[in-house]
Design a protein around this motif. Structure first.
Motif, PDB file in Angstrom:
ATOM      1  N   SER A 150      41.681  50.732  41.210  1.00 42.37           N
ATOM      2  CA  SER A 150      42.628  51.456  40.362  1.00 42.37           C
ATOM      3  C   SER A 150      43.864  50.595  40.144  1.00 42.37           C
ATOM      4  CB  SER A 150      43.010  52.799  40.987  1.00 42.37           C
ATOM      5  OG  SER A 150      43.656  52.599  42.221  1.00 42.37           O
ATOM      6  N   GLN A 151      44.621  50.942  39.112  1.00 43.44           N
ATOM      7  CA  GLN A 151      45.859  50.221  38.814  1.00 43.44           C
ATOM      8  C   GLN A 151      46.953  50.765  39.723  1.00 43.44           C
ATOM      9  OE1 GLN A 151      47.069  48.774  34.975  1.00 43.44           O
ATOM     10  NE2 GLN A 151      45.405  49.963  34.047  1.00 43.44           N
ATOM     11  N   CYS A 152      47.030  50.227  40.915  1.00 41.40           N
ATOM     12  CA  CYS A 152      47.989  50.745  41.887  1.00 41.40           C
ATOM     13  C   CYS A 152      48.785  49.641  42.564  1.00 41.40           C
ATOM     14  CB  CYS A 152      47.269  51.600  42.933  1.00 41.40           C
ATOM     15  SG  CYS A 152      45.930  50.759  43.810  1.00 41.40           S
ATOM     16  N   GLY A 153      48.593  48.400  42.167  1.00 41.32           N
ATOM     17  CA  GLY A 153      49.310  47.310  42.817  1.00 41.32           C
ATOM     18  C   GLY A 153      48.804  45.970  42.361  1.00 41.32           C
ATOM     19  N   THR A 154      48.925  44.984  43.224  1.00 44.78           N
ATOM     20  CA  THR A 154      48.639  43.610  42.812  1.00 44.78           C
ATOM     21  C   THR A 154      47.644  42.886  43.710  1.00 44.78           C
ATOM     22  OG1 THR A 154      50.571  42.844  44.048  1.00 44.78           O
ATOM     23  CG2 THR A 154      50.900  43.340  41.706  1.00 44.78           C
ATOM     24  N   ASN A 155      46.713  43.601  44.335  1.00 42.02           N
ATOM     25  CA  ASN A 155      45.659  42.906  45.085  1.00 42.02           C
ATOM     26  C   ASN A 155      44.890  41.973  44.150  1.00 42.02           C
ATOM     27  OD1 ASN A 155      45.742  45.823  46.372  1.00 42.02           O
ATOM     28  ND2 ASN A 155      45.154  44.384  47.975  1.00 42.02           N
ATOM     29  N   LEU A 156      44.696  42.436  42.934  1.00 47.41           N
ATOM     30  CA  LEU A 156      43.932  41.696  41.931  1.00 47.41           C
ATOM     31  C   LEU A 156      44.751  41.638  40.649  1.00 47.41           C
ATOM     32  CD1 LEU A 156      41.481  40.426  40.550  1.00 47.41           C
ATOM     33  CD2 LEU A 156      40.478  42.709  40.392  1.00 47.41           C
ATOM     34  N   MET A 157      45.173  40.453  40.294  1.00 52.59           N
ATOM     35  CA  MET A 157      45.914  40.251  39.045  1.00 52.59           C
ATOM     36  C   MET A 157      44.936  39.764  37.976  1.00 52.59           C
ATOM     37  SD  MET A 157      49.129  41.070  39.378  1.00 52.59           S
ATOM     38  CE  MET A 157      49.762  40.365  37.857  1.00 52.59           C
ATOM     39  N   ILE A 158      45.106  40.283  36.767  1.00 49.83           N
ATOM     40  CA  ILE A 158      44.264  39.879  35.636  1.00 49.83           C
ATOM     41  C   ILE A 158      45.148  39.130  34.635  1.00 49.83           C
ATOM     42  CG2 ILE A 158      42.686  40.647  33.821  1.00 49.83           C
ATOM     43  CD1 ILE A 158      41.728  41.524  36.590  1.00 49.83           C
ATOM     44  N   TYR A 159      44.728  37.920  34.278  1.00 51.08           N
ATOM     45  CA  TYR A 159      45.450  37.094  33.319  1.00 51.08           C
ATOM     46  C   TYR A 159      44.506  36.691  32.196  1.00 51.08           C
ATOM     47  CZ  TYR A 159      48.598  36.390  37.318  1.00 51.08           C
ATOM     48  OH  TYR A 159      49.429  36.572  38.383  1.00 51.08           O
ATOM     49  N   TYR A 160      45.083  36.131  31.141  1.00 48.47           N
ATOM     50  CA  TYR A 160      44.251  35.523  30.107  1.00 48.47           C
ATOM     51  C   TYR A 160      44.888  34.212  29.687  1.00 48.47           C
ATOM     52  CZ  TYR A 160      47.336  36.858  26.212  1.00 48.47           C
ATOM     53  OH  TYR A 160      48.383  36.983  25.339  1.00 48.47           O
ATOM     54  N   ASN A 209      40.681  50.584  48.840  1.00 46.12           N
ATOM     55  CA  ASN A 209      41.321  50.567  47.530  1.00 46.12           C
ATOM     56  C   ASN A 209      41.570  49.123  47.134  1.00 46.12           C
ATOM     57  OD1 ASN A 209      41.608  53.355  46.882  1.00 46.12           O
ATOM     58  ND2 ASN A 209      43.187  53.488  48.448  1.00 46.12           N
ATOM     59  N   VAL A 210      41.092  48.759  45.961  1.00 46.61           N
ATOM     60  CA  VAL A 210      41.369  47.453  45.387  1.00 46.61           C
ATOM     61  C   VAL A 210      42.297  47.719  44.217  1.00 46.61           C
ATOM     62  CG1 VAL A 210      40.428  45.399  44.270  1.00 46.61           C
ATOM     63  CG2 VAL A 210      39.142  46.515  46.114  1.00 46.61           C
ATOM     64  N   CYS A 211      43.557  47.404  44.413  1.00 47.59           N
ATOM     65  CA  CYS A 211      44.575  47.677  43.399  1.00 47.59           C
ATOM     66  C   CYS A 211      44.673  46.491  42.448  1.00 47.59           C
ATOM     67  CB  CYS A 211      45.918  47.920  44.068  1.00 47.59           C
ATOM     68  SG  CYS A 211      45.936  49.379  45.122  1.00 47.59           S
ATOM     69  N   TYR A 212      44.476  46.776  41.169  1.00 44.68           N
ATOM     70  CA  TYR A 212      44.551  45.690  40.201  1.00 44.68           C
ATOM     71  C   TYR A 212      45.715  45.925  39.253  1.00 44.68           C
ATOM     72  CZ  TYR A 212      42.124  48.731  36.822  1.00 44.68           C
ATOM     73  OH  TYR A 212      41.773  49.758  35.977  1.00 44.68           O
ATOM     74  N   ASN A 213      46.120  44.836  38.578  1.00 41.29           N
ATOM     75  CA  ASN A 213      47.270  44.880  37.690  1.00 41.29           C
ATOM     76  C   ASN A 213      46.900  44.180  36.391  1.00 41.29           C
ATOM     77  OD1 ASN A 213      49.732  43.856  36.401  1.00 41.29           O
ATOM     78  ND2 ASN A 213      50.782  44.678  38.199  1.00 41.29           N
ATOM     79  N   THR A 214      47.107  44.862  35.275  1.00 43.61           N
ATOM     80  CA  THR A 214      46.766  44.298  33.962  1.00 43.61           C
ATOM     81  C   THR A 214      47.996  43.937  33.135  1.00 43.61           C
ATOM     82  OG1 THR A 214      46.648  46.498  32.962  1.00 43.61           O
ATOM     83  CG2 THR A 214      44.586  45.584  33.844  1.00 43.61           C
TER      84      THR A 214
END
Length: 187
Positions: free
Chosen positions: A68-78, A36-41
């Protein structure tokens, strides 16, 4: 370990009943290990929807990850200016920054899927081939392909199949997308 007598009798009876009905019992194959790669938008602003689309693309093209959006393994910024880039701490962990101005020139979905590709282990491939997601901006502004080539997806599957989390060093992937031209600048 020995099965109690009643359990052995019931198992034998069940197998005989299934066989008489023509049901063949197959051994279960070992399940693939899915990471699981948990990302956060929450900090992705206008690019949150593109992050969700990119995650769906990676889920569809790979077998060993589930984004899936389940945590902060991958944070997305702009950001506004400075270029789009990815920083990978380890396989599946890091952050992506999408440059608002570049997303006005290039396909924002292609940028997002490309930058997430870095977090999933892929490096840039500046060959100008639009069919390769990791060719980035070298394919030009007309290229809108957001899908990984089968070789890129297979590489991600391979790394996640044999990955030991945190086993690699951090990497910064920048310059995937040419910086926006300044007024009067020649290329």
């Amino acid at each position: 370990m020995r099965m109690p007598k009643l359990s052995r009798i019931l198992a034998t009876l069940a197998a005989a009943t299934m066989a008489s009905l023509g049901v063949v019992a197959a051994e279960a194959s070992p399940a693939l290990a899915i990471t699981n790669v948990c990302y956060n938008t929450s900090q992705a602003g206008p690019f949150a929807g593109y992050a969700n689309q990119a995650a769906s693309i990676w889920n569809a093209y790979t077998n060993n990850i589930n984004m899936s959006q389940c945590g902060t393994n991958l944070m997305i910024y702009y950001t506004y200016g400075g270029g789009s880039y990815a920083v990978r701490y380890s396989l599946g962990n890091g952050y992506v920054v999408i440059d608002y101005y570049q997303a006005q020139q290039y396909s924002p979905l292609r940028i997002m899927t490309h930058e997430i590709g870095h977090i999933l282990g892929l490096a840039d491939n500046y060959n100008g081939n639009c069919a390769l997601l990791m060719s980035g901006g070298s394919a030009g502004t007309a290229c809108t392909n957001p899908y990984p080539h089968y070789t890129e997806a297979a590489a991600v599957d391979s790394w996640f199949r044999s990955a030991s989390p945190g086993a690699e060093s951090a990497r910064v992937f920048s310059d995937s997308w040419p910086a926006a031209a300044t007024v009067g600048a020649q290329r």
